[in-house]
Structure formats: C-alpha cells, structure tokens
Design a protein around this motif. Structure first.
Motif, short mmCIF file in Angstrom:
data_model
loop_
_atom_site.label_atom_id
_atom_site.label_comp_id
_atom_site.label_asym_id
_atom_site.label_seq_id
_atom_site.Cartn_x
_atom_site.Cartn_y
_atom_site.Cartn_z
N MET A 141 14.89 -20.91 -35.34
CA MET A 141 15.81 -19.22 -35.39
C MET A 141 15.35 -18.65 -33.57
O MET A 141 15.12 -19.45 -33.31
N THR A 142 15.92 -17.98 -33.79
CA THR A 142 16.49 -17.28 -32.06
C THR A 142 15.94 -15.71 -32.10
O THR A 142 15.36 -15.38 -33.24
N THR A 143 15.51 -15.45 -31.27
CA THR A 143 14.35 -13.93 -30.58
C THR A 143 15.16 -13.56 -29.95
O THR A 143 16.57 -14.02 -29.15
N THR A 144 15.43 -12.76 -29.39
CA THR A 144 16.21 -12.04 -27.85
C THR A 144 15.75 -12.25 -27.24
O THR A 144 16.62 -12.02 -25.94
N ALA A 145 15.12 -12.66 -27.06
CA ALA A 145 14.95 -13.03 -25.79
C ALA A 145 14.32 -14.52 -25.10
O ALA A 145 14.19 -14.67 -23.91
N GLU A 146 15.57 -15.29 -26.20
CA GLU A 146 15.93 -16.32 -25.51
C GLU A 146 17.10 -16.29 -24.62
O GLU A 146 18.29 -15.43 -24.82
N PRO A 147 17.16 -17.06 -23.91
CA PRO A 147 18.45 -16.89 -22.74
C PRO A 147 19.49 -17.10 -22.89
O PRO A 147 20.95 -16.84 -22.98
N LEU A 148 19.64 -17.79 -24.72
CA LEU A 148 20.80 -18.11 -24.37
C LEU A 148 21.46 -18.39 -26.07
O LEU A 148 19.84 -18.94 -26.74
N LEU A 149 21.69 -17.81 -27.13
CA LEU A 149 21.49 -18.00 -28.80
C LEU A 149 22.41 -18.45 -28.99
O LEU A 149 23.74 -18.12 -29.16
N LEU A 150 22.26 -18.96 -30.21
CA LEU A 150 23.20 -20.33 -30.22
C LEU A 150 23.77 -20.40 -31.63
O LEU A 150 22.01 -20.14 -32.37
N THR A 151 24.57 -20.53 -32.37
CA THR A 151 24.61 -20.14 -33.44
C THR A 151 26.02 -21.07 -33.95
O THR A 151 26.64 -22.10 -33.39
N ARG A 152 24.92 -22.19 -35.01
CA ARG A 152 25.20 -23.70 -34.74
C ARG A 152 26.96 -23.89 -36.33
O ARG A 152 26.17 -23.29 -36.88
N HIS A 153 27.94 -24.41 -35.78
CA HIS A 153 28.60 -24.68 -37.19
C HIS A 153 28.73 -26.16 -37.34
O HIS A 153 28.15 -27.42 -36.49
N ASP A 154 29.49 -26.63 -38.80
CA ASP A 154 29.74 -27.63 -38.85
C ASP A 154 30.91 -27.95 -37.93
O ASP A 154 30.35 -29.68 -36.62
N ASP A 155 31.77 -27.84 -37.06
CA ASP A 155 32.42 -28.64 -36.31
C ASP A 155 32.60 -27.68 -34.83
O ASP A 155 33.09 -27.71 -33.95
N ARG A 156 31.88 -26.79 -34.29
CA ARG A 156 31.62 -26.28 -32.99
C ARG A 156 29.83 -24.83 -32.66
O ARG A 156 29.07 -25.29 -34.19
N VAL A 157 30.09 -25.30 -31.82
CA VAL A 157 28.71 -24.17 -31.64
C VAL A 157 29.07 -22.65 -30.81
O VAL A 157 29.70 -23.02 -30.16
#
Ligand code: COA
Length: 248
Positions: free
Chosen positions: A1-17
């Motif tokens: 899980m991500t929180t807004t305090a993280e400097p880099l928000l990541l959304t992972r897909h099968d073929d891309r981030v």
C-alpha cells in the motif's frame, strides 16, 4: 500500500510501472528520500524490466533538487553525485522510460526528465536549468544530455541564461515530443507504453542499448545485438506470423 507521505507513488502493471514524484507541498523538489526511492525503483526494474512512466503529483513534475538540502551540501557531497548517479541509473534501465511532464520541470527536475527516453508534456510546461542563478552548475546530466536532445547551440544558450522554456518552444526544440491537456497526459503516456508493449521486449531492450552505445562501438554493437536477435525464437515466430497471415 502507498501513503501520501511516500516520495514516490508506484502503480504496478504487468508491463509497466507508473511512478509519481510526490512532495506536492514542496513542488516535488527532489530530496534524498526521493532519490533513495528512485534507486529502489531502479533496482526493481533492473531485476524485472518494464516500461517506466515517470510523472509528478499536483500539476508539477519537479521544481528542482531540494534547495534546502543543496544549501547544506559541501564539496564531498557534490563529488558523490547524489542526483547524477540516480539519473544515470534511471536512464540505463533496460526498458524505456517515459517522462510525462506537467508544469514545472526545473533544475534537477529538468535533468530527471532529460534522463528519460521519451518526454511528453502539457501546455503548462515550464522547463529549464536555473542553477547558475543559485551559484552552482547543472551537474546531474544537463551539461551533456541537453545537447544530445536539442543540439549544442540551444543547449548552451539555455544553460548560460538559465531561462525557462515554455511548452510550444520545448516542442519546437524537440525537448518534448508532444503536448497534451493535463487530463490526457497520462493517457498519452500509456498509449506510448501500449505501442511499445506490442513489440518484442528483447528487441526493445536491444534498441535502447544500441541507441545509447558510444559512436566508436558502431556498427559492431548493432551487429552483435542483431546476431543474437536473428537466433531468437520470437523473431521466427513474429516473422512467420507475418508471412503466413491470411487476412491480406
Ligand atoms: N527546493 C526546495 N523547496 C522548494 C523548491 C526546491 N527546488 N521549489 C519549491 N520549493 C518549496 C518552496 O520553498 C515552498 O515551500 P514552503 O511552502 O515551505 O515555503 C513550496 O515549495 C512552494 O513553493 P512556492 O515557491 O511557494 O510555489 P510557487 O508555485 O509560487 O512557485 C516555483 C513555484 C517552481 C516557480 C518556485 O517554487 C521556484 O522557483 N522553485 C525553485 C526552482 C529552482 O530554482 N530550481 C532549481 C533547483 S536546482
């Protein structure tokens, strides 16, 4: 899980981030924590190559390296190349890096964008290197990458004046390859990633390696990469599929 305090928000897909620079209250200024997060992301994408879409939160790409941290850094810190090495690592990721830039991309933020393979932006783009105005140089890639992108004449003018380039001029200079309304920016980045995903990833990675190889290595490096691809099952599969297609 991500929180807004993280400097880099990541959304992972099968073929891309999709990675979103996320310090909106500081205009996504790149601090050590963000650099650490970029290194962690690079480690992941070196292990499991995927296309990377890099963007910024809240209508800004990044307003530079964090000036509060920069002010405290001394000679030894400069020699460590904190941002420079992270951006080199990012540029050398095996799969393509697409920078989707809204608003400010200044200083280190611009250099991060220069490290991408493909840059697209919105009409609100404001990109440039004001470092000399702060008493430093743009040492995280601008001095060599910018001239590879826009040529010597434009690059030196931009670096010496430190002026900010707006969207239309950036498009004209080839600093970005297309402009999109903010609401369409990520869709456009995904469309590029979709197009890349239709190709053979092994050939895509080889293209990136060959493209980045020093002049003196050509054409040997091209031929070595091609020799490997000429033996790959995927080449035979794709070419046979073309030759045997029935719907012509
Ligand atoms: N480093 C550290 N903090 C930064 C920053 C940077 N590069 N850019 C913006 N911030 C901070 C501001 O200090 C301010 O913090 P505060 O709210 O705690 O005072 C906050 O982000 C908002 O910035 P502000 O200047 O109020 O926003 P703005 O929308 O009016 O202006 C910019 C945006 C980008 C024009 C302006 O912030 C700016 O000029 N930033 C520095 C650009 C620069 O020189 N970059 C090169 C660094 S190498």
């Amino acid at each position: 899980m991500t929180t807004t305090a993280e400097p880099l928000l990541l959304t992972r897909h099968d073929d891309r981030v999709v990675a979103t620079l996320n310090r909106p209250d500081k205009r996504n200024a790149i601090d050590q924590a963000m650099i650490d997060a970029l290194h962690a992301l690079c480690a992941e994408l070196e292990q499991t190559p995927k296309t990377l879409i890099l963007t910024g939160a809240d209508g800004v790409f990044a307003a530079g390296a964090d000036i509060a941290q920069l002010r405290e850094r001394r000679a030894a810190d400069a020699l460590r190349g904190i941002n420079a090495h992270a951006f080199v690592r990012l540029a050398e990721l095996p799969m393509p890096v697409i920078a989707a830039i809204d608003g400010y991309a200044l200083g280190g933020g611009a250099e991060l964008a220069y490290a991408a393979d493909i840059r697209i932006a919105t009409p609100a783009l404001a990109i440039g290197n004001p470092e000399t105005g702060l008493g430093i140089i743009a040492a995280a890639g601008a001095s060599w990458r910018l001239k590879e992108i826009v040529g010597d004449a434009h690059a030196i003018e931009l670096l010496l004046t430190g002026r900010t380039v707006k969207a239309e001029e950036a498009l004209r200079l080839g600093l970005v390859s297309s402009l999109h309304e903010p609401t369409d920016l990520l869709t456009a980045a995904h469309a590029i990633a979709d197009r890349i995903a239709r190709n053979d990833p092994t050939a895509t990675m080889a293209t990136k390696r060959v493209f980045r190889a020093p002049r003196a290595q050509h054409p040997a490096v091209d031929l070595e990469e091609q020799a490997a691809l000429f033996e790959s099952p995927e080449k035979f599969r794709r070419m046979t599929a073309f030759l045997e297609r029935r719907d012509r």
